[in-house]
Design a protein around this motif. Structure first.
Motif, PDB file in Angstrom:
ATOM      1  N   ILE A 242      36.385  -6.524 -12.133  1.00  0.00           N
ATOM      2  CA  ILE A 242      36.466  -5.568 -11.027  1.00  0.00           C
ATOM      3  C   ILE A 242      35.290  -5.744 -10.079  1.00  0.00           C
ATOM      4  O   ILE A 242      35.456  -5.858  -8.865  1.00  0.00           O
ATOM      5  CB  ILE A 242      36.469  -4.116 -11.552  1.00  0.00           C
ATOM      6  CG1 ILE A 242      37.695  -3.864 -12.443  1.00  0.00           C
ATOM      7  CG2 ILE A 242      36.446  -3.121 -10.394  1.00  0.00           C
ATOM      8  CD1 ILE A 242      37.707  -2.488 -13.090  1.00  0.00           C
ATOM      9  N   SER A 243      34.087  -5.805 -10.643  1.00  0.00           N
ATOM     10  CA  SER A 243      32.882  -5.792  -9.825  1.00  0.00           C
ATOM     11  C   SER A 243      32.080  -7.089  -9.879  1.00  0.00           C
ATOM     12  O   SER A 243      30.924  -7.108  -9.502  1.00  0.00           O
ATOM     13  CB  SER A 243      31.970  -4.636 -10.273  1.00  0.00           C
ATOM     14  OG  SER A 243      32.665  -3.424 -10.246  1.00  0.00           O
ATOM     15  N   GLY A 244      32.651  -8.147 -10.364  1.00  0.00           N
ATOM     16  CA  GLY A 244      31.905  -9.387 -10.452  1.00  0.00           C
ATOM     17  C   GLY A 244      30.856  -9.328 -11.538  1.00  0.00           C
ATOM     18  O   GLY A 244      31.000  -8.625 -12.534  1.00  0.00           O
ATOM     19  N   ARG A 255      39.842  -5.829  -3.269  1.00  0.00           N
ATOM     20  CA  ARG A 255      39.799  -6.293  -4.650  1.00  0.00           C
ATOM     21  C   ARG A 255      40.578  -5.341  -5.562  1.00  0.00           C
ATOM     22  O   ARG A 255      41.306  -5.779  -6.459  1.00  0.00           O
ATOM     23  CB  ARG A 255      38.342  -6.409  -5.131  1.00  0.00           C
ATOM     24  CG  ARG A 255      38.174  -6.865  -6.584  1.00  0.00           C
ATOM     25  CD  ARG A 255      38.825  -8.201  -6.852  1.00  0.00           C
ATOM     26  NE  ARG A 255      38.618  -8.650  -8.232  1.00  0.00           N
ATOM     27  CZ  ARG A 255      39.339  -9.602  -8.812  1.00  0.00           C
ATOM     28  NH1 ARG A 255      40.307 -10.213  -8.140  1.00  0.00           N
ATOM     29  NH2 ARG A 255      39.089  -9.954 -10.052  1.00  0.00           N
ATOM     30  N   MET A 256      40.448  -4.046  -5.338  1.00  0.00           N
ATOM     31  CA  MET A 256      41.183  -3.067  -6.144  1.00  0.00           C
ATOM     32  C   MET A 256      42.690  -3.245  -5.963  1.00  0.00           C
ATOM     33  O   MET A 256      43.457  -3.194  -6.941  1.00  0.00           O
ATOM     34  CB  MET A 256      40.761  -1.651  -5.764  1.00  0.00           C
ATOM     35  CG  MET A 256      39.319  -1.312  -6.140  1.00  0.00           C
ATOM     36  SD  MET A 256      39.026  -1.209  -7.930  1.00  0.00           S
ATOM     37  CE  MET A 256      39.528   0.499  -8.239  1.00  0.00           C
ATOM     38  N   LYS A 257      43.104  -3.495  -4.747  1.00  0.00           N
ATOM     39  CA  LYS A 257      44.524  -3.711  -4.485  1.00  0.00           C
ATOM     40  C   LYS A 257      45.014  -4.995  -5.157  1.00  0.00           C
ATOM     41  O   LYS A 257      46.105  -5.045  -5.738  1.00  0.00           O
ATOM     42  CB  LYS A 257      44.773  -3.789  -2.975  1.00  0.00           C
ATOM     43  CG  LYS A 257      46.242  -3.893  -2.603  1.00  0.00           C
ATOM     44  CD  LYS A 257      46.431  -3.880  -1.087  1.00  0.00           C
ATOM     45  CE  LYS A 257      47.921  -3.977  -0.725  1.00  0.00           C
ATOM     46  NZ  LYS A 257      48.114  -3.964   0.756  1.00  0.00           N
ATOM     47  N   LYS A 283      37.978   3.666 -14.743  1.00  0.00           N
ATOM     48  CA  LYS A 283      38.873   4.823 -14.781  1.00  0.00           C
ATOM     49  C   LYS A 283      39.617   5.001 -13.460  1.00  0.00           C
ATOM     50  O   LYS A 283      40.775   5.442 -13.443  1.00  0.00           O
ATOM     51  CB  LYS A 283      38.081   6.079 -15.135  1.00  0.00           C
ATOM     52  CG  LYS A 283      37.619   6.084 -16.597  1.00  0.00           C
ATOM     53  CD  LYS A 283      37.212   7.470 -17.056  1.00  0.00           C
ATOM     54  CE  LYS A 283      37.005   7.478 -18.581  1.00  0.00           C
ATOM     55  NZ  LYS A 283      36.661   8.808 -19.090  1.00  0.00           N
ATOM     56  N   THR A 284      38.957   4.640 -12.350  1.00  0.00           N
ATOM     57  CA  THR A 284      39.617   4.726 -11.044  1.00  0.00           C
ATOM     58  C   THR A 284      40.797   3.773 -10.985  1.00  0.00           C
ATOM     59  O   THR A 284      41.913   4.155 -10.594  1.00  0.00           O
ATOM     60  CB  THR A 284      38.625   4.389  -9.910  1.00  0.00           C
ATOM     61  OG1 THR A 284      37.576   5.362  -9.913  1.00  0.00           O
ATOM     62  CG2 THR A 284      39.317   4.413  -8.552  1.00  0.00           C
ATOM     63  N   GLY A 287      43.543   4.850 -13.372  1.00  0.00           N
ATOM     64  CA  GLY A 287      44.286   5.989 -12.854  1.00  0.00           C
ATOM     65  C   GLY A 287      45.268   5.603 -11.769  1.00  0.00           C
ATOM     66  O   GLY A 287      46.383   6.136 -11.698  1.00  0.00           O
ATOM     67  N   ASP A 288      44.872   4.628 -10.947  1.00  0.00           N
ATOM     68  CA  ASP A 288      45.742   4.188  -9.854  1.00  0.00           C
ATOM     69  C   ASP A 288      46.922   3.359 -10.346  1.00  0.00           C
ATOM     70  O   ASP A 288      47.938   3.247  -9.656  1.00  0.00           O
ATOM     71  CB  ASP A 288      44.944   3.353  -8.841  1.00  0.00           C
ATOM     72  CG  ASP A 288      43.927   4.195  -8.068  1.00  0.00           C
ATOM     73  OD1 ASP A 288      44.072   5.431  -8.082  1.00  0.00           O
ATOM     74  OD2 ASP A 288      42.995   3.612  -7.482  1.00  0.00           O
ATOM     75  N   THR A 289      46.774   2.759 -11.498  1.00  0.00           N
ATOM     76  CA  THR A 289      47.809   1.837 -11.991  1.00  0.00           C
ATOM     77  C   THR A 289      48.501   2.335 -13.253  1.00  0.00           C
ATOM     78  O   THR A 289      49.382   1.654 -13.790  1.00  0.00           O
ATOM     79  CB  THR A 289      47.179   0.454 -12.284  1.00  0.00           C
ATOM     80  OG1 THR A 289      46.039   0.625 -13.146  1.00  0.00           O
ATOM     81  CG2 THR A 289      46.740  -0.226 -11.000  1.00  0.00           C
TER      82      THR A 289
END
Length: 329
Positions: A242-244, A255-257, A283-284, A287-289
């Motif tokens: 997610i964050s490298g 990146r989130m998409k 968690k973000t 939650g989105d997926t």
């Protein structure tokens, strides 16, 4: 630390009688510059280096870690007092370019016996997707890391997380063992024996991972910290970070998409976070997926929150969590 012992002239009369005892007392680590307890003074930069020194040195060494439990190694700051103490070490074991503060302190300390774990195995460059972009020293390694990730991971952007591959970690163990032998030749046989035992245990762990991940429904895992490139490559998995390489950096909306699309395409069930960093981004995304979250620990430190008391226990917890997330058959 070189210690000179000056014998007063008045003591020379008893030198013959005490000669044999003095020679015995000055054997081993004390002769090599060890402390008053006769043990080799080893300073480790952070937990994976500390673990090797303790397992190989056992009773012959006194190991001090620069990174306290619960501190994220990348964020470590070192005081001038710590730098001074570093110079009193008989051996320093570290991983260059992982902790800039440690690199600087070692340069300033003047310590003689320094072991850089990165020279003991082949470093590679892994991007957020965990792919290898060449071996240490090759220019294309830069493409695997985002600009301004906040950490210097080698001149060619090499991935420092070698201890998460048991095979590479075993290679480092052999080098650390050789360094302890050189610093304390009186106990060389014990260091060789302990190194061989540890290498065998790491070989068994490698077999457990190989067998445990051989047959899974999926091969892709998503994690906040892109620390698992070596592990993914060793066992035929695909890491999506997610964050490298920086566990605290915020991912871009793009990146989130992208990760949401990867999760759907590859039937990813779980987003992993780690014990020493925030689980907010995991968690973000989860939650989105509609995904679950679980722990995948980069074993950079052991705390009471860790899923195990040492390297082996935490790595086996990682294996179980991967098996569950990937649908091991």
């Amino acid at each position: 630390m070189n210690v000179r012992r000056l014998i007063p002239s008045a003591a020379l009369a008893g030198a013959v009688a005490l000669g044999a005892a003095a020679l015995t007392a000055c054997s081993g680590a004390e002769a090599a510059g060890g402390g008053k307890d006769g043990k080799l003074a080893v300073t480790a930069s952070f937990y994976p280096m500390q673990f090797l020194a303790e397992r190989i040195g056992k009773d012959h060494v006194k190991v001090t870690s620069l990174t306290k439990p619960g501190v994220e190694p990348h964020d470590l700051e070192i005081t001038p007092k710590q730098t001074g103490r570093l110079g009193e070490s008989d051996v320093v074991v570290y991983l260059k370019n992982l902790q800039p503060a440690v690199d600087k302190a070692i340069e300033q300390s003047g310590v003689k016996n320094v072991v850089d774990a990165g020279t003991l195995t082949a470093l590679e460059s892994h991007g957020a997707s965990g792919h290898d972009h060449g071996h240490g020293g090759e220019d294309e390694g830069h493409e695997g890391h985002s600009e301004g990730d906040g950490h210097n991971h080698g001149e060619a952007g090499t991935d420092p997380h070698i201890w998460l591959d048991p095979v590479k970690y075993a290679e480092v163990a052999k080098g650390v063992g050789a360094a302890l032998e050189k610093a304390d030749p009186a106990h060389a046989a014990d260091y060789r024996k302990n190194t061989a035992e540890l290498v065998a245990q790491l070989g068994a762990l490698d077999t457990e991972f190989k067998n445990g991940l051989a047959h899974t429904a999926g091969r892709t895992f998503i994690t906040t910290h892109s620390a698992f490139g070596y592990l993914a490559e060793r066992y035929g998995l695909e890491q999506e970070g997610i964050s490298g390489v920086d566990p605290e950096s915020e991912p871009s909306p793009a990146r989130m998409k992208e990760l949401q699309g990867i999760a759907r395409k590859d039937n990813v069930s779980t987003v992993f976070f780690e014990t020493l960093a925030s689980e907010k981004t995991a968690k973000t995304l989860a939650g989105d997926t509609g995904l679950k979250t679980d722990v995948l620990d980069p074993v950079e430190g052991i705390t009471d929150k860790s899923q195990g008391a040492d390297y082996f226990e935490v790595m086996r917890s990682n294996l179980k969590n991967l098996q569950k997330a990937l649908g091991s058959k």
